[in-house]
Design a protein around this motif. Sequence first.
Motif, PDB file in Angstrom:
ATOM      1  N   GLN A  36       0.825  -1.212   0.000  1.00 33.50           N
ATOM      2  CA  GLN A  36       0.000   0.000   0.000  1.00 33.50           C
ATOM      3  C   GLN A  36       0.857   1.260   0.000  1.00 33.50           C
ATOM      4  OE1 GLN A  36      -2.775  -0.162   3.244  1.00 33.50           O
ATOM      5  NE2 GLN A  36      -4.155  -1.586   2.204  1.00 33.50           N
ATOM      6  N   THR A  37       1.958   1.231   0.732  1.00 36.81           N
ATOM      7  CA  THR A  37       2.852   2.389   0.782  1.00 36.81           C
ATOM      8  C   THR A  37       3.471   2.648  -0.582  1.00 36.81           C
ATOM      9  OG1 THR A  37       3.345   2.083   3.126  1.00 36.81           O
ATOM     10  CG2 THR A  37       4.974   3.280   1.834  1.00 36.81           C
ATOM     11  N   MET A  38       3.926   1.604  -1.246  1.00 36.71           N
ATOM     12  CA  MET A  38       4.537   1.780  -2.570  1.00 36.71           C
ATOM     13  C   MET A  38       3.534   2.295  -3.589  1.00 36.71           C
ATOM     14  SD  MET A  38       7.221  -1.418  -2.902  1.00 36.71           S
ATOM     15  CE  MET A  38       6.027  -2.724  -2.555  1.00 36.71           C
ATOM     16  N   ALA A  39       2.336   1.755  -3.566  1.00 35.06           N
ATOM     17  CA  ALA A  39       1.315   2.207  -4.512  1.00 35.06           C
ATOM     18  C   ALA A  39       0.981   3.681  -4.294  1.00 35.06           C
ATOM     19  CB  ALA A  39       0.057   1.353  -4.367  1.00 35.06           C
ATOM     20  N   ALA A  40       0.897   4.092  -3.044  1.00 33.20           N
ATOM     21  CA  ALA A  40       0.601   5.499  -2.739  1.00 33.20           C
ATOM     22  C   ALA A  40       1.735   6.408  -3.187  1.00 33.20           C
ATOM     23  CB  ALA A  40       0.354   5.658  -1.243  1.00 33.20           C
ATOM     24  N   ALA A  41       2.978   5.946  -3.022  1.00 39.92           N
ATOM     25  CA  ALA A  41       4.127   6.752  -3.432  1.00 39.92           C
ATOM     26  C   ALA A  41       4.157   6.938  -4.944  1.00 39.92           C
ATOM     27  CB  ALA A  41       5.417   6.101  -2.949  1.00 39.92           C
ATOM     28  N   VAL A  42       3.857   5.874  -5.672  1.00 41.64           N
ATOM     29  CA  VAL A  42       3.820   5.967  -7.130  1.00 41.64           C
ATOM     30  C   VAL A  42       2.736   6.955  -7.571  1.00 41.64           C
ATOM     31  CG1 VAL A  42       3.284   4.688  -9.242  1.00 41.64           C
ATOM     32  CG2 VAL A  42       4.825   3.701  -7.542  1.00 41.64           C
ATOM     33  N   GLU A  80       3.650  12.402 -12.699  1.00 46.31           N
ATOM     34  CA  GLU A  80       4.459  12.446 -13.911  1.00 46.31           C
ATOM     35  C   GLU A  80       5.775  13.187 -13.688  1.00 46.31           C
ATOM     36  OE1 GLU A  80       3.619  10.794 -16.655  1.00 46.31           O
ATOM     37  OE2 GLU A  80       1.887  10.078 -15.507  1.00 46.31           O
ATOM     38  N   SER A  81       6.129  13.425 -12.452  1.00 48.51           N
ATOM     39  CA  SER A  81       7.367  14.138 -12.144  1.00 48.51           C
ATOM     40  C   SER A  81       8.575  13.244 -12.446  1.00 48.51           C
ATOM     41  CB  SER A  81       7.396  14.550 -10.668  1.00 48.51           C
ATOM     42  OG  SER A  81       7.577  13.402  -9.840  1.00 48.51           O
ATOM     43  N   GLY A  82       9.744  13.825 -12.307  1.00 49.10           N
ATOM     44  CA  GLY A  82      10.964  13.052 -12.510  1.00 49.10           C
ATOM     45  C   GLY A  82      11.434  12.324 -11.274  1.00 49.10           C
ATOM     46  N   LEU A  83      10.706  12.430 -10.171  1.00 47.84           N
ATOM     47  CA  LEU A  83      11.097  11.753  -8.937  1.00 47.84           C
ATOM     48  C   LEU A  83      11.021  10.242  -9.105  1.00 47.84           C
ATOM     49  CD1 LEU A  83      11.772  11.971  -5.863  1.00 47.84           C
ATOM     50  CD2 LEU A  83       9.291  11.909  -5.465  1.00 47.84           C
ATOM     51  N   LYS A  84      12.074   9.546  -8.649  1.00 50.55           N
ATOM     52  CA  LYS A  84      12.099   8.093  -8.668  1.00 50.55           C
ATOM     53  C   LYS A  84      11.865   7.564  -7.256  1.00 50.55           C
ATOM     54  CE  LYS A  84      13.316   8.053 -13.007  1.00 50.55           C
ATOM     55  NZ  LYS A  84      12.319   7.712 -14.056  1.00 50.55           N
ATOM     56  N   ILE A  85      10.987   6.574  -7.149  1.00 48.01           N
ATOM     57  CA  ILE A  85      10.659   5.968  -5.854  1.00 48.01           C
ATOM     58  C   ILE A  85      11.471   4.697  -5.672  1.00 48.01           C
ATOM     59  CG2 ILE A  85       8.830   4.997  -4.415  1.00 48.01           C
ATOM     60  CD1 ILE A  85       8.537   7.993  -4.983  1.00 48.01           C
ATOM     61  N   LEU A  86      12.161   4.622  -4.549  1.00 51.35           N
ATOM     62  CA  LEU A  86      12.929   3.439  -4.190  1.00 51.35           C
ATOM     63  C   LEU A  86      12.272   2.740  -3.008  1.00 51.35           C
ATOM     64  CD1 LEU A  86      16.555   4.910  -4.234  1.00 51.35           C
ATOM     65  CD2 LEU A  86      15.341   3.770  -6.109  1.00 51.35           C
ATOM     66  N   ALA A  87      12.126   1.433  -3.107  1.00 51.54           N
ATOM     67  CA  ALA A  87      11.540   0.649  -2.023  1.00 51.54           C
ATOM     68  C   ALA A  87      12.644   0.009  -1.194  1.00 51.54           C
ATOM     69  CB  ALA A  87      10.619  -0.429  -2.590  1.00 51.54           C
ATOM     70  N   VAL A  88      12.580   0.214   0.111  1.00 52.30           N
ATOM     71  CA  VAL A  88      13.552  -0.382   1.032  1.00 52.30           C
ATOM     72  C   VAL A  88      13.055  -1.773   1.415  1.00 52.30           C
ATOM     73  CG1 VAL A  88      14.687  -0.162   3.270  1.00 52.30           C
ATOM     74  CG2 VAL A  88      14.199   1.881   1.920  1.00 52.30           C
ATOM     75  N   THR A  89      13.841  -2.779   1.099  1.00 51.55           N
ATOM     76  CA  THR A  89      13.434  -4.159   1.385  1.00 51.55           C
ATOM     77  C   THR A  89      13.733  -4.504   2.842  1.00 51.55           C
ATOM     78  OG1 THR A  89      15.572  -4.903   0.514  1.00 51.55           O
ATOM     79  CG2 THR A  89      13.675  -4.925  -0.995  1.00 51.55           C
ATOM     80  N   HIS A 110       5.203  -1.041  -9.432  1.00 50.65           N
ATOM     81  CA  HIS A 110       5.766  -0.115 -10.427  1.00 50.65           C
ATOM     82  C   HIS A 110       6.592   0.999  -9.802  1.00 50.65           C
ATOM     83  CE1 HIS A 110       3.421  -2.191 -13.447  1.00 50.65           C
ATOM     84  NE2 HIS A 110       2.313  -1.970 -12.757  1.00 50.65           N
ATOM     85  N   VAL A 111       7.279   0.683  -8.702  1.00 48.13           N
ATOM     86  CA  VAL A 111       8.252   1.648  -8.212  1.00 48.13           C
ATOM     87  C   VAL A 111       9.472   1.601  -9.130  1.00 48.13           C
ATOM     88  CG1 VAL A 111       7.445   1.493  -5.828  1.00 48.13           C
ATOM     89  CG2 VAL A 111       9.335   0.047  -6.579  1.00 48.13           C
ATOM     90  N   ASP A 112      10.397   2.532  -8.926  1.00 47.48           N
ATOM     91  CA  ASP A 112      11.517   2.682  -9.854  1.00 47.48           C
ATOM     92  C   ASP A 112      12.756   1.907  -9.460  1.00 47.48           C
ATOM     93  OD1 ASP A 112      10.343   4.913 -11.634  1.00 47.48           O
ATOM     94  OD2 ASP A 112      10.058   5.651  -9.583  1.00 47.48           O
ATOM     95  N   GLY A 113      12.824   1.488  -8.208  1.00 48.87           N
ATOM     96  CA  GLY A 113      14.021   0.779  -7.793  1.00 48.87           C
ATOM     97  C   GLY A 113      13.904   0.185  -6.417  1.00 48.87           C
ATOM     98  N   ILE A 114      14.959  -0.508  -6.052  1.00 52.50           N
ATOM     99  CA  ILE A 114      15.040  -1.245  -4.794  1.00 52.50           C
ATOM    100  C   ILE A 114      16.265  -0.777  -4.029  1.00 52.50           C
ATOM    101  CG2 ILE A 114      15.467  -3.535  -3.787  1.00 52.50           C
ATOM    102  CD1 ILE A 114      12.732  -3.372  -4.936  1.00 52.50           C
TER     103      ILE A 114
END
Length: 235
Positions: free
Chosen positions: A98-104, A109-118, A152-156
């Motif tokens: 849920q946190t990742m989906a909300a962040a995305v 459409e900005s250039g910000l990339k979301i990284l998920a902390v495992t 669909h986050v941008d990275g890990i």
Amino acid sequence: MTRTAIPLEERLVVGLDVPTVEEARALVSRIGDAGRFYKIGYRLGFSGGLDFARELVDAGKKVFLDFKLHDIANTVEEGVAAVAAMGVDLLTVHAYPQTMAAAVAGRGESGLKILAVTVLTSWDDADLAQAGFTDDVASLVARRAQQAREAHVDGIVASAAEAARIRGIVGEEMLIVTPGIRPAGAEAGDQKRVVTPADALRAGADLLVVARPIIRAEDPRAAAQAILEEMATAA
């Protein structure tokens, strides 16, 4: 930022783990052109670091806000939208679906990339067990990497020790960002899963976060340059 187009000089992220903006600004000045990408975490962030992040952006530097957001979906989405408006490059959230989906949704459409902390690189299997998890580190990292891909986050964010396995899960498009990097011969400090810069790149990492070996060095610029040279041997 796509993983295949990142120049070597931007694969090194210097962690500004210092208590004041004045110290951070002095470090950036001393590091000079050996540092193009900087990470700001809680310590500096809560001591004027958000304004300093904008200063770095205006100076043409890349900025990674390591705030590991995790809250109800609406709060995360609105917070990420505010970060996106700052013009920074990367932001961490915890790898809960849920946190990742909300962040995305918040980055839009900005250039910000979301990284998920495992799993934090200071944690090992015993720490997970103490926290009530039944998975070991490797299993939990793998499960969260798959969930991150589906969100669909941008990275890990994960230890380079898990990078090769993560790459097999997330494919070639997502970034793998690795803290816990220590040059050959350096002390591990409070990190429990550490890897050298060259080995991290060989394992599939894209961006390497390095703090203590640079910011505590007698000559931070020389320390950063030495790490870049070590990274270059991974090619």
